[in-house]
Design a protein around this motif. Structure first.
Motif, PDB file in Angstrom:
ATOM      1  N   SER B 238       0.864  -1.176   0.000  1.00  0.00           N
ATOM      2  CA  SER B 238       0.000   0.000   0.000  1.00  0.00           C
ATOM      3  C   SER B 238       0.900   1.224   0.000  1.00  0.00           C
ATOM      4  CB  SER B 238      -0.929  -0.007   1.210  1.00  0.00           C
ATOM      5  OG  SER B 238      -0.194   0.238   2.378  1.00  0.00           O
ATOM      6  N   TRP B 239       0.390   2.311  -0.578  1.00  0.00           N
ATOM      7  CA  TRP B 239       1.219   3.500  -0.773  1.00  0.00           C
ATOM      8  C   TRP B 239       1.702   4.070   0.554  1.00  0.00           C
ATOM      9  CZ3 TRP B 239      -2.448   6.054  -4.925  1.00  0.00           C
ATOM     10  CH2 TRP B 239      -2.364   5.298  -6.106  1.00  0.00           C
ATOM     11  N   GLY B 240       0.802   4.111   1.535  1.00  0.00           N
ATOM     12  CA  GLY B 240       1.179   4.667   2.836  1.00  0.00           C
ATOM     13  C   GLY B 240       2.256   3.831   3.510  1.00  0.00           C
ATOM     14  N   ARG B 241       2.092   2.520   3.440  1.00  0.00           N
ATOM     15  CA  ARG B 241       3.060   1.611   4.044  1.00  0.00           C
ATOM     16  C   ARG B 241       4.427   1.748   3.372  1.00  0.00           C
ATOM     17  NH1 ARG B 241       3.190  -1.142   8.794  1.00  0.00           N
ATOM     18  NH2 ARG B 241       5.218  -2.135   8.675  1.00  0.00           N
ATOM     19  N   ILE B 258       9.925   9.062  -2.770  1.00  0.00           N
ATOM     20  CA  ILE B 258       9.398  10.011  -3.761  1.00  0.00           C
ATOM     21  C   ILE B 258       8.222   9.416  -4.537  1.00  0.00           C
ATOM     22  CG2 ILE B 258       9.953  11.366  -5.827  1.00  0.00           C
ATOM     23  CD1 ILE B 258      11.749  12.425  -3.802  1.00  0.00           C
ATOM     24  N   PHE B 259       8.433   8.198  -5.091  1.00  0.00           N
ATOM     25  CA  PHE B 259       7.449   7.699  -6.051  1.00  0.00           C
ATOM     26  C   PHE B 259       6.092   7.287  -5.456  1.00  0.00           C
ATOM     27  CE2 PHE B 259      11.535   7.349  -8.273  1.00  0.00           C
ATOM     28  CZ  PHE B 259      11.247   8.196  -9.331  1.00  0.00           C
ATOM     29  N   PRO B 260       6.064   6.583  -4.321  1.00  0.00           N
ATOM     30  CA  PRO B 260       4.733   6.291  -3.758  1.00  0.00           C
ATOM     31  C   PRO B 260       3.981   7.570  -3.400  1.00  0.00           C
ATOM     32  CG  PRO B 260       6.415   4.934  -2.712  1.00  0.00           C
ATOM     33  CD  PRO B 260       7.133   5.944  -3.542  1.00  0.00           C
ATOM     34  N   GLY B 261       4.732   8.573  -2.895  1.00  0.00           N
ATOM     35  CA  GLY B 261       4.100   9.853  -2.558  1.00  0.00           C
ATOM     36  C   GLY B 261       3.535  10.519  -3.798  1.00  0.00           C
ATOM     37  N   LEU B 262       4.328  10.486  -4.893  1.00  0.00           N
ATOM     38  CA  LEU B 262       3.835  11.082  -6.141  1.00  0.00           C
ATOM     39  C   LEU B 262       2.575  10.375  -6.617  1.00  0.00           C
ATOM     40  CD1 LEU B 262       6.966  11.917  -8.330  1.00  0.00           C
ATOM     41  CD2 LEU B 262       5.293  13.477  -7.332  1.00  0.00           C
ATOM     42  N   ALA B 263       2.539   9.048  -6.425  1.00  0.00           N
ATOM     43  CA  ALA B 263       1.349   8.300  -6.842  1.00  0.00           C
ATOM     44  C   ALA B 263       0.114   8.830  -6.112  1.00  0.00           C
ATOM     45  CB  ALA B 263       1.535   6.805  -6.562  1.00  0.00           C
ATOM     46  N   ILE B 264       0.261   9.084  -4.796  1.00  0.00           N
ATOM     47  CA  ILE B 264      -0.863   9.611  -4.020  1.00  0.00           C
ATOM     48  C   ILE B 264      -1.254  10.985  -4.546  1.00  0.00           C
ATOM     49  CG2 ILE B 264      -1.652  10.342  -1.730  1.00  0.00           C
ATOM     50  CD1 ILE B 264       0.383   8.363  -0.528  1.00  0.00           C
TER      51      ILE B 264
END
Lengths: 315, 290
Positions: B238-241, B258-264
């Motif tokens: 999951s993005w937050g995890r 960087i990238f999971p945050g950008l996805a959100i």
């Protein structure tokens, strides 16, 4: 005005009572015996029974509820199982971190958002408006904890200007304490500022279309004066509403942000207490937070009347 | 000071659609949202790498042609994890919005139709729920009933209920004095039938706009909960995890954060643009003001 205030205070009181019942009930149905948690798995049945008696767990639920409420009102929040100290002491130790954090964040977000919103509304459709609303649109979408990580990377890891986390305590001096709160406050404030700027802009746009604004301009009043005195004052109602709502978001935000920065504040306290099943701490802190939301909303209601004299009569 | 009732005539659907796609905000939001949805769907049949396969030799690789977003501490491809993580974010947010609508809209309509104590009780209930900082209660709920995607959905869903109840009530209240509703009442139709036939279709657009906004907020809330370890549990990405895992490695591998945050950000931005665009198109009064 009196009737208006009385009604709002009444609603606030009802909210608090219902909220206290909800908090008490939710924690009541929680699985797990607090006496067992406190004494550990190896406790003898006699010791357990004695502890249950001492903790008042054998009393009927309504009695315990009323006892809890009476305690809260007298400032006695009970004793934490895990910290083995009074909950009120735990709260007081942490309020000195969370309250300044929330106040700095609120000040920052207001100081950024309101001028940006006014500027945007005054230059509707022009480059300045488009750019600032574009940034605001982006800001609304940024999760504050991710923004916090980026801030840590830039200002702590890369530039080494500010600490990446932790709190030295106010005993170490005002500046080291403030330094530790800057990044968390900015992380909390910017997403909020983005929302507030958008609301300010649209409220201003609505007001700027009114006849009295045209009249004021036609009388030859300077544009700046009309904008800041006539328009802003009338646009304040929706702005204040959102600021009131944001206070509750701010409190919730501290749960995550204090975890990101390892700040010993209320948010981190309640989060740890929840994961450790330290119910009495959870109950106390949650009620305190709910009460502060209710009080802030009451203040917002009073401010409505200050800002808009029409509300004083209409009630 | 009675208001002149304005008959509500919805434009034909075809022209509405054309208008919608002429709206820049709607178009951008629609394209972004469609891409994210396509990414989530694609992840069911294909991801660049198999993330259940841990390749220790490939751990902590910076972004490259092979791994455009790099790899994590287990050697899993971050792009693949983001693709699979999107399912979780979308599912949680969609169901949470669904819960909010399914419970909140009937409540709001009931309060508006019935008035009196029902209405008063609903408004007080709203006050109480709004007094609890949403994330705090979500943390409480997930901590009590255990962490996991399902409890995260319930926790976020509960806070959507008063939002939809409020929107539905406000919309319905403004419609009840309208002439066509009065006509329907005069013709002997019951309140339930009137709500179904006249009220709901006319507040549907408001609910749709609010739904988009709540969807975006749901994505953010889910990310926050899973960042705290209370959302979807590993190995489900999951993005937050992912952000939580990346935090401790910020010094050596900032790209992991960087990238999971950008996805959100991209997902929420897309949904917000879509919502703004929808509001512009569906609410002509607001459109004139812009």
């Amino acid at each position: 005005m009196i009737a208006f205030l009385a009604k709002r205070i009444g609603i606030g009181a009802i909210t608090l009572i219902v909220a206290s019942i909800v908090v008490f009930a939710v924690l009541e149905i929680l699985p797990g015996d607090p006496a067992l948690l406190m004494l550990g798995m190896n406790a003898t049945p006699e010791a357990l029974a004695a502890m249950r008696e001492q903790m008042g767990l054998n009393e009927p639920v309504p009695v315990r509820y009323l006892g809890w409420i009476a305690g809260l009102l007298a400032g006695d929040f009970g004793r934490s199982f895990t910290y083995s100290s009074p909950v009120i002491d735990l709260i007081l130790e942490r309020v000195v971190v969370s309250l300044p954090l929330a106040l700095i964040a609120l000040t920052l977000s207001t100081a950024i958002a309101i001028p940006v919103g006014i500027f945007s509304a005054a230059r509707r459709g022009r480059a300045g408006d488009t750019v600032s609303m574009g940034v605001a649109q982006l800001g609304v979408a940024v999760p504050n904890f991710w923004f916090a990580l980026l801030l840590v990377y830039v200002f702590a890891v890369w530039l080494r200007l500010l600490p990446a986390g932790g709190f030295p305590g106010w005993g170490a001096g005002v500046w080291p304490g403030l330094k530790a709160l800057i990044l968390p406050a900015v992380a909390l404030a910017l997403p909020q500022a983005a929302i507030l700027a958008r609301v300010t802009r649209s409220a201003m746009l609505e007001v700027l279309g009114e006849d009295y604004i045209r009249t004021a301009r036609a009388k030859g009043m300077p544009r700046r004066y009309v904008l800041w005195r006539h328009a802003l004052r009338n646009a304040m109602i929706p702005v204040l509403t959102i600021m009131g709502l944001q206070f509750s978001f701010l409190l919730a935000g501290t749960i995550i942000i204090e975890n990101v920065f390892y700040l010993p504040g209320l948010g981190r306290l309640v989060f740890q207490a929840i994961t450790q099943r330290d119910l009495i701490v959870v109950e106390g802190v949650v009620m305190l937070l709910v009460a502060s939301v209710v009080v802030v909303n009451l203040i917002v209601d009073i401010l409505y009347a200050v800002v808009d004299p029409r509300l004083r009569i209409r009630a | 000071m009675s208001e002149v009732p304005v008959p509500h005539e919805a434009p034909p659907p075809a022209s509405l659609l054309r208008q919608a796609f002429a709206n820049r905000s709607f178009l951008t939001g629609f394209v972004i949202t469609a891409l994210i949805a396509a990414m989530a769907l694609a992840s069911f049949v294909w991801t660049p790498f198999d993330i259940t396969h841990l390749i220790v030799a490939d751990r902590m690789k910076a972004p490259s042609w092979q791994h455009p977003f790099g790899t994590d501490h287990f050697g899993r491809d971050i792009l693949s994890m983001i693709m699979i993580g999107s399912r979780n974010s979308i599912a949680v947010a969609v169901v949470a919005v669904g819960i909010g609508m399914a419970v909140g809209v009937p409540l709001g309509c009931w309060a508006a139709a019935r008035g009196g104590w029902v209405d008063e009780a609903l408004m007080r209930f709203n006050d109480v729920v709004f007094a609890f900082p949403a994330l705090l209660s979500a943390v409480m709920i997930t901590a009590i009933f255990g962490p996991g995607a399902v409890n995260a959905i319930v926790a976020i869903g509960i806070f959507n209920v008063p939002v939809f109840a409020r929107v539905a009530r406000a919309g319905a209240l403004s419609l009840w004095p309208r002439e066509y509703v009065l006509a329907a009442r005069a013709a002997g139709k019951g309140k339930v039938l009137i709500t179904l036939e006249h009220i709901l279709p006319n507040i549907a657009s408001m609910l749709l706009v609010q739904g988009t906004i709540q969807f975006a907020l749901g994505i953010l809330a889910e990310a926050g909960l899973s960042y705290l370890g209370l959302g979807a549990q590993p190995p489900m990405p999951s993005w937050g995890r992912m952000l939580f895992d990346a935090q401790t490695r910020m010094m050596v591998a900032p790209y992991q954060a960087i990238f999971p945050g950008l996805a959100i950000v991209v997902t929420v931005l897309g949904l917000n643009l879509l919502g703004d665009g929808l509001r512009d198109v569906l609410d002509p009064r607001l459109r004139r003001e812009r």
